[in-house]
Every structure is written in structure tokens, then in C-alpha cells.
Design an enzyme around this catalytic site. Structure first.
Site, short mmCIF file in Angstrom:
data_model
loop_
_atom_site.label_atom_id
_atom_site.label_comp_id
_atom_site.label_asym_id
_atom_site.label_seq_id
_atom_site.Cartn_x
_atom_site.Cartn_y
_atom_site.Cartn_z
CG ASP A 13 -1.74 -1.27 1.33
OD1 ASP A 13 -2.30 -1.68 0.31
OD2 ASP A 13 -1.75 -1.88 2.40
CE LYS A 16 3.02 -2.53 -4.83
NZ LYS A 16 2.71 -2.40 -3.42
N GLY A 40 -4.26 -4.27 -4.55
CA GLY A 40 -5.27 -3.27 -4.89
C GLY A 40 -4.60 -1.96 -5.22
CG HIS A 41 -2.08 -1.06 -7.89
ND1 HIS A 41 -1.35 -1.59 -8.93
CD2 HIS A 41 -1.39 -1.31 -6.78
CE1 HIS A 41 -0.26 -2.14 -8.44
NE2 HIS A 41 -0.27 -1.99 -7.14
CD GLN A 223 0.51 -9.02 -2.79
OE1 GLN A 223 1.16 -9.74 -3.51
NE2 GLN A 223 -0.69 -8.64 -3.09
P1 IMP Z 1 -2.47 -12.89 1.70
O1 IMP Z 1 -1.58 -12.31 0.66
O2 IMP Z 1 -3.93 -12.66 1.44
O3 IMP Z 1 -2.17 -14.34 2.00
O4 IMP Z 1 -2.18 -12.12 3.09
C1 IMP Z 1 -0.93 -12.25 3.76
C2 IMP Z 1 -0.51 -10.93 4.39
O5 IMP Z 1 -0.21 -10.00 3.36
C3 IMP Z 1 -1.60 -10.26 5.23
O6 IMP Z 1 -1.00 -9.60 6.32
C4 IMP Z 1 -2.21 -9.25 4.26
O7 IMP Z 1 -2.81 -8.19 4.95
C5 IMP Z 1 -0.97 -8.82 3.51
N1 IMP Z 1 -1.28 -8.31 2.16
C6 IMP Z 1 -1.60 -9.01 1.06
N2 IMP Z 1 -1.78 -8.22 0.01
C7 IMP Z 1 -1.53 -6.96 0.42
C8 IMP Z 1 -1.52 -5.70 -0.24
O8 IMP Z 1 -1.75 -5.56 -1.45
N3 IMP Z 1 -1.22 -4.65 0.55
C9 IMP Z 1 -0.90 -4.76 1.86
N4 IMP Z 1 -0.89 -5.93 2.51
C10 IMP Z 1 -1.21 -7.02 1.80
#
Ligand code: IMP
Length: 447
Positions: A13, A16, A40-41, A223
Site C-alpha cells: 500500500d 505503487k 489493490g491499486h 504487495q
Molecule cells: P495474503 O496475501 O492474502 O495471503 O495475506 C498475507 C498478508 O499480506 C496479510 O498480512 C495481508 O494483509 C498482507 N497483504 C496481502 N496483500 C496486500 C496488499 O496488497 N497490501 C498490503 N498488505 C497485503
């Protein structure tokens, strides 16, 4: 071979999307290399807000070919919905190319993601519950379904039979949940094929052809560095490799294809979900464990700043709506991110959010429980949980800098902040952002 990677240098977040969008305009191919619709962008163009989850940011430009690489995990139902939404906003989505080797997120992955989180109780990871981890786990176990498998009814059936035998047993015996019916799944996914088939491609070939032809290829990370499966704050991480090196397996290139590596950082830090966070500021009492004897005045001032960052920075998940945990900029982590990614530069986002604070802090080192000062991220999980930030305090800038698009118009203290970050992390800040819209991007004089 003009390959550029853009990757998050914190916990995600960072913004990017906006820099990817800026660079996409100057690119020919924009390639996602890992993650799925956990990303999410948000990109604001002429007052219209586009929310992207799976589709690369390059979709917004007619001259760009957006590519979903083999390293991405794709929920085809979500993908088609996202494309429909973008089309309803007037975008031409027909250029999208999707790797036939990308793995498919199936409904049982999402169900298992939800159930394992519940099962972990207070140790839950706070995943996005999109099925990301279980899908990558099946990929590693070699029982995954790939996009290309959807095109062949016989193969799809054989693979689903194998995988459902195990999944349904686990769902029934471990979680006391109903299993999945193969016929229903076959029907649902085969019905998508007429729309999916024209998008599927040999994306490795596409990427190499573009690189060979001297075209600009942008690899878009989702991420971030500290959510990286190998280098993040395990187990509070995602299940792929967002670091720049992840572009190699995730898009089918070698390291020599990359010439520019941009780490995106916010001027402060946020994280969603659980896990350690040395510079965290509390939003409510009890969010942060302070050293005994810390005055109520300090705690309530921190809480005020934490809430200020969340409100002013609109720190809520694009997809999940979850409130993000805020904190001061951690340059110890940022320096580590520069190393892990071999960043050539930093893009610093949301500089405007800090405007209005009397003073701004930067974490320059950590203190361990035995009073030692260290200037690196400790590899040991328990040690990282226990460190306390050592701050340097800079004078803030009260000028509202939203809309400032020239470096020379930035207040002197904002420039000093940028210069200090550069000095600590050892690479230049080449972009800064001062607001949500496309034209709120400051391109530094030397970039
Ligand atoms: P997962 O990717 O859904 O398995 O989540 C694993 C961890 O990554 C969790 O703490 C999520 O909140 C975090 N996470 C996954 N995608 C994002 C993102 O796009 N932005 C911020 N945190 C993320």
C-alpha cells in the site's frame, strides 16, 4: 534490454499504482509477476477512480500491452468482473494477455484460506482471504490447476478429481465442512473459457520479444518487500516473492534483463494484518506496547499522530476496506529493502500527508532490549519483535503541498526530509507524490 521493476519497499500500500501508472505511460509492456487479487491499486485519472486488483496498471494506456505473468495466481471470475467494470468505465480491455501457466485460484482455496485463519485463532495472519496462500501451496505441491488446464475438459476433470479427493477429505474431516462437487466446478469454469481463451498467451515469449526489440518493459510488483515469503516478516507475509528478483521466475526473465529497480515507499509506513512493526503508532490505547514508565502525554500524542496519518492518508484497504496500522518512516527497513531489491532508486509517496505536523520522525536505528543500538533488521523473528525505534526528529512543514508538482516548489523542510532519507538509504529519491491524482507526481530534477 530496458527492463524496469517497480516494487513495494515496505509492507504494501505504498502507492505503487500511481508510479506504475506514471511509468506505464512510457512503457510498451506492463507485466504483473506475482500475487493475485490480494493486491489493490487505485489510480485517479481526470477525476475518475480506477480500482485495479489483478489487471496491470498499463491497461489505462492504449499503447501498452498489459500482461499477467506466470507467477500470478488468477481467480478467473474476479478477473472477468474486473475487466467488465473497467470496460463500463470506458476502457478497452482487449489487449490484456494472461499467461497460460498462471495458476488458478479455485473456490476451495478461498474456503481453506478462511478456515485456516479461523483455525489459527489469535495467531491468525490477517490474510486477505482471497485464497492466495492455498493456491501457491498447491502450485508447490504440484496439484495446482493452471489457466491452460481450463481449455481442455479432459485434463481439467482429471486434475480436479485428484485434487478434490484430498481437499474434500480435509474439509470434511478437519474442518467439518461440505466438500466441492466436481460437476459444478467443471460447469462453472468451462463456461468461462470462451471469454478467457482469447486472452491466454505465451507471455514469456511476449516479454522476450519486447525486450529483444528494445521496447520498454515494466515489471509491476504487488504487495511488498516485507511481505515477501522469504525476506518478509514470516509468517506474517504473503505466499509469493514481491521483491524485484521475483520478476525473474514470475515473468520468465533472467536478472540481466533488469536495468532499473524502483522501490516505492510511503513517507511514513502502514501495514495491514498482523505482525511486528517497530515504528507503529497506536490508534487506540493498547495498540502498541510502550516501555514501562512512558508518560501518558507521549502515548496520547502518538495516538493523535497515528489517527492523523490514517485520516489524512485515507489509510483503508482498496479491496478489503481494512484500516491500516500507521507508523513513522522506518529507514532501517528501507535500507534493507534497497539491498534486497538492489534498488537503483526510491519513489517516495504521500509526502503531502505529513504536511502540517510540527515535527516529523525518521527511524534511523533500533535499540535491542539489552540497550544495544543496531542499524540493521535482525534476522531473528523474536529479536525483531523486541526492538524499539531510535528516531531522528526533523522539523515539519506546514505548507499544504498537495498539488505541488515541482521539486523547487516544495518547502525547504520537505526537501530536507527527502535528502535525509537519501543519505540514510544510499540511493536517490527520483519521484515523490504530493496528492492522489496523476499530476501530483514530483519528478526529481536528477531523474
Ligand atoms: P495474503 O496475501 O492474502 O495471503 O495475506 C498475507 C498478508 O499480506 C496479510 O498480512 C495481508 O494483509 C498482507 N497483504 C496481502 N496483500 C496486500 C496488499 O496488497 N497490501 C498490503 N498488505 C497485503
Amino acid at each position: 534490454m530496458p527492463g524496469t521493476v517497480i516494487t513495494g519497499a515496505q509492507w504494501g500500500d505504498e502507492g505503487k499504482g500511481r508510479f506504475t501508472d506514471y511509468l506505464a505511460e512510457r512503457s510498451d509492456l506492463v507485466v504483473r509477476y506475482q500475487g493475485g487479487h490480494n493486491a489493490g491499486h487505485t489510480i485517479v485519472v481526470d477525476g475518475t477512480t480506477f480500482k485495479l486488483q489483478l489487471v496491470p496498471s498499463g491497461i489505462l494506456y492504449e499503447h501498452v500491452t498489459p500482461v499477467i505473468g506466470n507467477g500470478v495466481v488468477v481467480d478467473p471470475i474476479v478477473l472477468l468482473k474486473e475487466l467488465d467494470l473497467l470496460a463500463s468505465q470506458g476502457l478497452n480491455t482487449s489487449r490484456l494477455r494472461v499467461s497460460g501457466n498462471a495458476h488458478v485460484i479455485m473456490p476451495y482455496h478461498q474456503e481453506i484460506d478462511r478456515l485456516t485463519e479461523r483455525y489459527l485463532g489469535k495467531n491468525k495472519l490477517g490474510t486477505t482471504k482471497r485464497g492466495i496462500g492455498p493456491c501457491y501451496a498447491d502450485k508447490a505441491l504440484r496439484v495446482g490447476i493452471r489457466m491452460q488446464d481450463l481449455l481442455d475438459e479432459k485434463i481439467l476433470r482429471a486434475k480436479l478429481e485428484t485434487v478434490l479427493r484430498e481437499k474434500n477429505l480435509v474439509l470434511a474431516k478437519v474442518y467439518n465442512r461440505p466438500g466441492y462437487d466436481i460437476e459444478e466446478l467443471m460447469q462453472t469454469y468451462l463456461a468461462l473459457v470462451p471469454r478467457l481463451e482469447p486472452m491466454l498467451d505465451d507471455t514469456v515469449h511476449l516479454v522476450h520479444k519486447a525486450l529483444d526489440d528494445g521496447k520498454e518493459v515494466l515489471f509491476e510488483g504487488a504487495q511488498a518487500t516485507f511481505l515477501d515469503l522469504d525476506h518478509g516478516t514470516y509468517p506474517y507475509v504473503t505466499s509469493s516473492n514481491p521483491i524485484a528478483g521475483g520478476a525473474c521466475p514470475g515473468a520468465g526473465i533472467g536478472p540481466r534483463a533488469l536495468t532499473r529497480i524502483i522501490g516505492v515507499a510511503k513517507a511514513y509506513v502502514t501495514r495491514v494484518g498482523a505482525g511486528p512493526f517497530p515504528t507503529e503508532l497506536p490508534l487506540e490505547e493498547g495498540d502498541v506496547a510502550y516501555a514501562p514508565g512512558t508518560s501518558d502525554e507521549i502515548i496520547s500524542r502518538d495516538m493523535e499522530i497515528g489517527n492523523f496519518l490514517v485520516d489524512r492518508g485515507r489509510e483503508f484497504g482498496t479491496n478489503t476496506g481494512r484500516r491500516r496500522r500507521p507508523g513513522w518512516l522506518d529507514c532501517v527497513m528501507l535500507k534493507h529493502a534497497v539491498r534486497l531489491n538492489t534498488c537503483t532508486e526510491i519513489a517516495l509517496c504521500k509526502l503531502d500527508v505529513l504536511g502540517g505536523l510540527d515535527e516529523v520522525k525518521i527511524c534511523v536505528a533500533y535499540e535491542t532490549p539489552d540497550g544495544k543500538r543496531i542499524d540493521h533488521v535482525p534476522y531473528h523473528q523474536s529479536a525483531f519483535h523486541e526492538v524499539k525505534p531510535v528516531y531522528e526528529t526533523l522539523t515539519g512543514w506546514d505548507k499544504d503541498i498537495e498539488d505541488t508538482a515541482n521539486f523547487s516548489d516544495l518547502p525547504a523542510n520537505a526537501k530536507a526530509f527527502i535528502n535525509r532519507v537519501e543519505a540514510i538509504v544510499g540511493v536517490p529519491v527520483t519521484f515523490a507524490s504530493t496528492g492522489p491524482a496523476r499530476d501530483h507526481t514530483v519528478v526529481m530534477p536528477r531523474s
